[in-house]
Structures are given as C-alpha cells and as structure tokens.
Motif scaffolding. Structure first.
Motif, short mmCIF file in Angstrom:
data_model
loop_
_atom_site.label_atom_id
_atom_site.label_comp_id
_atom_site.label_asym_id
_atom_site.label_seq_id
_atom_site.Cartn_x
_atom_site.Cartn_y
_atom_site.Cartn_z
N UNK A 110 -29.39 -178.02 -6.91
CA UNK A 110 -30.74 -178.02 -6.36
C UNK A 110 -30.88 -178.87 -5.09
N UNK A 111 -30.45 -180.14 -5.08
CA UNK A 111 -30.60 -180.93 -3.85
C UNK A 111 -29.55 -180.59 -2.79
N UNK A 112 -28.62 -179.71 -3.09
CA UNK A 112 -27.52 -179.38 -2.17
C UNK A 112 -27.63 -177.97 -1.61
N UNK A 113 -28.79 -177.34 -1.79
CA UNK A 113 -28.94 -175.96 -1.35
C UNK A 113 -28.86 -175.82 0.16
N UNK A 114 -29.13 -176.89 0.90
CA UNK A 114 -29.08 -176.79 2.36
C UNK A 114 -27.70 -176.39 2.82
N UNK A 128 -38.13 -166.87 15.46
CA UNK A 128 -37.78 -167.10 14.05
C UNK A 128 -37.57 -168.58 13.76
N UNK A 129 -38.13 -169.44 14.58
CA UNK A 129 -37.98 -170.87 14.35
C UNK A 129 -38.54 -171.27 12.98
N UNK A 130 -37.75 -172.01 12.23
CA UNK A 130 -38.18 -172.47 10.92
C UNK A 130 -37.86 -171.52 9.79
N UNK A 131 -37.27 -170.36 10.07
CA UNK A 131 -36.98 -169.39 9.02
C UNK A 131 -36.00 -169.95 8.00
N UNK A 132 -35.03 -170.72 8.49
CA UNK A 132 -34.05 -171.30 7.57
C UNK A 132 -34.70 -172.19 6.54
N UNK A 133 -35.61 -173.07 6.97
CA UNK A 133 -36.30 -173.95 6.05
C UNK A 133 -37.12 -173.16 5.02
N UNK A 134 -37.76 -172.07 5.46
CA UNK A 134 -38.55 -171.25 4.54
C UNK A 134 -37.66 -170.62 3.48
N UNK A 135 -36.50 -170.12 3.90
CA UNK A 135 -35.58 -169.50 2.95
C UNK A 135 -35.09 -170.51 1.92
N UNK A 136 -34.85 -171.73 2.38
CA UNK A 136 -34.40 -172.78 1.46
C UNK A 136 -35.46 -173.05 0.41
N UNK A 137 -36.73 -173.12 0.83
CA UNK A 137 -37.80 -173.40 -0.12
C UNK A 137 -37.94 -172.27 -1.13
N UNK A 138 -37.80 -171.04 -0.67
CA UNK A 138 -37.85 -169.90 -1.59
C UNK A 138 -36.73 -170.01 -2.61
N UNK A 139 -35.54 -170.34 -2.12
CA UNK A 139 -34.39 -170.44 -3.00
C UNK A 139 -34.55 -171.57 -4.01
#
Length: 396
Positions: A110-114, A128-139
């Motif tokens: 969980x804390x290592x998903x990045x 698409x700025x910030x898309x990576x962070x959004x995907x992480x939160x979904x995951x």
C-alpha cells in the motif's frame, strides 16, 4: 548486509553472487546506505551482471525507489520483508494461509504503490498533468477495499477456529504447542510422535498452517500436539498481524514446547527471536519446555547433553527418534504441575468418566466401594470442575 543475486527460476530461486556488509551509525534517509556504498554496489552489479539486490532490513518506499534509480536498468531492489512475503506466498498451501499472506502483501504494498506507477511520470506535462497521482489514488482505493474484504474473511476464519477450540476444550485433553525458529524440526517431531503426514522439509517456512494431532504415550496417557508456523528474526509486523488467527492456537495452549536447532551456529540468537515473538503475542506467561533438537548433528553431542541436564532441557533428535521417550515424560511432568488434586467418587454407571480420568489425568489410587469407584488423581482444572458434584459426595 545485502546480497546480489540472479533469479534462475520462476519460483524465486537465487544464486548469491556477492554479499556486502555495511556498518551504519544511522540509516541514510534517502538510500539507507551511504553514497560510497551505492557506487560500490552499482559497480558490482555490472561486474557480476546481477538482477536483484536484497537488503537484510526493511526499506522505506522512498529508499527503494531511490536505490532502483541509482542502480539503473532492470535491477530489482528487494528488502527483507518483501523476500519473506515472497517465500510465504510460495509456501501457502491452504485457503487460510493464502488469505493471510495476501493480506500481509497488500498492507506491505500500500505505501509503496508509487513504485508501480513511475511510468506515468512521463505524462506529467501539458494536458495530462497530475494523471499519475490520480491513478495512484485510484489504485490505493482498490487496494484498501481488497484489504478490507480480506480482513473480513480472516475474521471469519478466526471465529471458526475459536469454535473448533471450544469444541476441543470440551474434551479435557491438554494441548501442547510446538514453537520455534523456522526449520528447527517442529514438523518432523510431530510426524515422529503421531505418525502425521505433515510436510517436513529442510527449508524456511515449510509449515504455515497449524496441525494438531493426538499423542498416545506408552502408559496410556495422551495429549494434543500442535505444530505452528516457524518464527524468524525481525519477523515483519504485517505477518504477525496477518497470522494472528493462526497464532492464537499458541495462546490457548496448556504448554509450549520451544524446539531449538542446537546444531545451528546462531542457536542463541534464534532463541531470543522466538522469545521476542512470543512476548508480542502475550504468550510469555504460558509454561514452557525447552527442547534441543538435532543433537545428532551437533559438533559435540556429549557436551550439549551435559549442558542440557544442568539447564533442565530435553535433548532429542526428531529425525532418528533419540530422546523422544524422555521428551514425552517431561511433557507429562510439566502438565502435571498445571493439574489439580481431586478425590472423587465415580458412580459405576459413569464408566466413561473414569476412563477419561485415566487418559488425561494422573491417577494415584483407586478404591472400589459399594456405590462407585473412589479416585485420587491429578486432573486438568477444567475437568476438575466437572467432577465437583462427585467430589462433594466423596467428602460427605
């Protein structure tokens, strides 16, 4: 300590290419080790064509990410916890074990998903700025939901185990649990005493699920012997929490048998590691019998046997059967210390009760009277309560 290894199969068998020791006053918050060691390891990776670097300690998510960037390429950085979880995942042979390992793995991830979504960093510009962070939160949300579902399943397993233990305690046979460092020989001992077909191999964490079998002694006495998961130094807290349903078997025991591989050069450290885990499980107050196993493999067996006698320790070889009669007698004596003295008049129509007293207790004397059998014996406390009305008759 860290190892550089090559993966030679799909089941995570490794060839160790080099071991590197590091003396650290404090861990580097960015890379755990200093920049000089990072450069040394990077050079060794290229020299040996290593695929994986394993750290014998737990690394933070940031340290894992920074080390992988520093080493470059497709080199995987693995810490102690991840390695143990991988081994547990391979050893999980039942639904219960699989649930517990999956929970521990998810809580670790969980804390290592990045680290799993670094490819999205390339999309950080423009529209698409910030898309990576959004995907992480979904995951993370998906993973938290899965963790919640697993915890509910494990709680159901825990309740089922509790019901099973309650049924088992209705029959007053004492329960003896085997505890010890992984690969100490607990499963071999269980198989030797009971004829059980429990997996017993010379490898770490061969047993993840508790197995309980009845031990019948030569004098007719019996007790239940339970095999448990092996412990290890610096056992990840996520595993202790995930396996709590299984480890509760230990807390319900009448006696703990601490099995030690006395032939191992680090036997003392292994004993300390087991004691620490038992303390975390609030099981330190349960009576314990220390057993030194694999005496036949020790450098000086006679010296070890003499030392064992001075320290009230039983020496055995679960593999050859040496010392098992002494072991059973020692268990019986320890169980006797936890029994209570009773005098009861058992009616003749309660023959099964008298048979149970002989089986689970230690009968000192029986006298046949007109209205029943007068028994003087040591019996388990919970069984003594069943005899209370008959004890009152005896005293009147």
């Amino acid at each position: 300590m860290l190892h550089m290894v090559n993966d030679i199969s799909k089941i995570a068998l490794f060839v160790v290419l080099r071991c590197i020791w590091c003396r650290l006053a404090t861990a580097n918050p960015r890379t755990y080790i200093g920049s000089g060691k990072v450069a040394e390891i990077k050079s060794a990776i290229h020299a040996f064509d290593a695929e994986t670097v394993i750290f014998d300690d737990e690394l933070s998510p940031g340290q894992l990410r920074n080390l992988e960037k520093a080493f470059g390429g497709d080199v995987r950085v693995c810490d102690r916890t991840a390695l143990i979880l991988d081994i547990f995942n391979q050893r999980a042979a039942t639904r219960e074990a699989a649930l517990q390992v999956s929970l521990a793995q998810m809580e670790y991830q969980l804390p290592r998903l990045t680290r799993m979504w670094t490819h999205l960093e390339r999309q950080a510009g423009g529209q698409v700025k910030g898309m990576g962070e959004k995907q992480i939160e979904v995951d993370k949300r998906i993973l938290r939901t899965q963790i919640g579902a697993l915890k509910k399943e494990i709680e159901s397993v825990r309740k089922h185990r509790k019901q099973y233990r309650n049924r088992r305690t209705a029959v007053p046979v004492p329960v003896v649990s085997l505890v010890g460092y992984t690969n100490a020989g607990k499963s071999t001992l269980l198989n030797r005493l009971t004829g059980a077909d429990v997996l017993a191999e010379d490898k770490l964490f061969a047993t993840l699920d508790p197995t309980t079998r009845r031990v019948q002694m030569k004098n007719g006495k019996e007790f239940l012997l339970s095999d448990t998961v092996g412990f290890i130094q610096k056992l990840p807290t996520t595993l202790v929490a995930a396996f709590r349903a299984t480890l509760e078997e230990i807390s319900e025991s009448s006696l703990l048998v601490h099995v030690v591989d006395i032939s191992h050069p680090l036997a003392e450290q292994q004993i300390e590691a087991v004691d620490k885990v038992l303390s975390e499980l609030d099981a330190s107050s349960i009576p314990m019998l220390m057993v030194w196993n694999k005496v036949d493999k020790a450098n000086d067996p006679e010296k070890i046997i003499m030392e064992a006698k001075r320290n009230d320790v039983v020496c055995i070889s679960a593999l050859t059967g040496e010392g098992l009669e002494e072991f059973c007698n020692a268990v019986q004596e320890r169980l006797k210390d936890m029994m209570v003295w009773v005098e009861a008049l058992i009616p003749f129509d309660k023959g099964e009760l008298l048979s149970t007293i002989h089986r689970v207790g230690m009968v000192e004397k029986t006298v046949y009277a007109e209205n029943g059998t007068l028994v003087r014996a040591y019996v388990p406390l919970r069984f003594a309560r069943l005899l209370t009305p008959m004890r009152q008759i005896c005293m009147s």
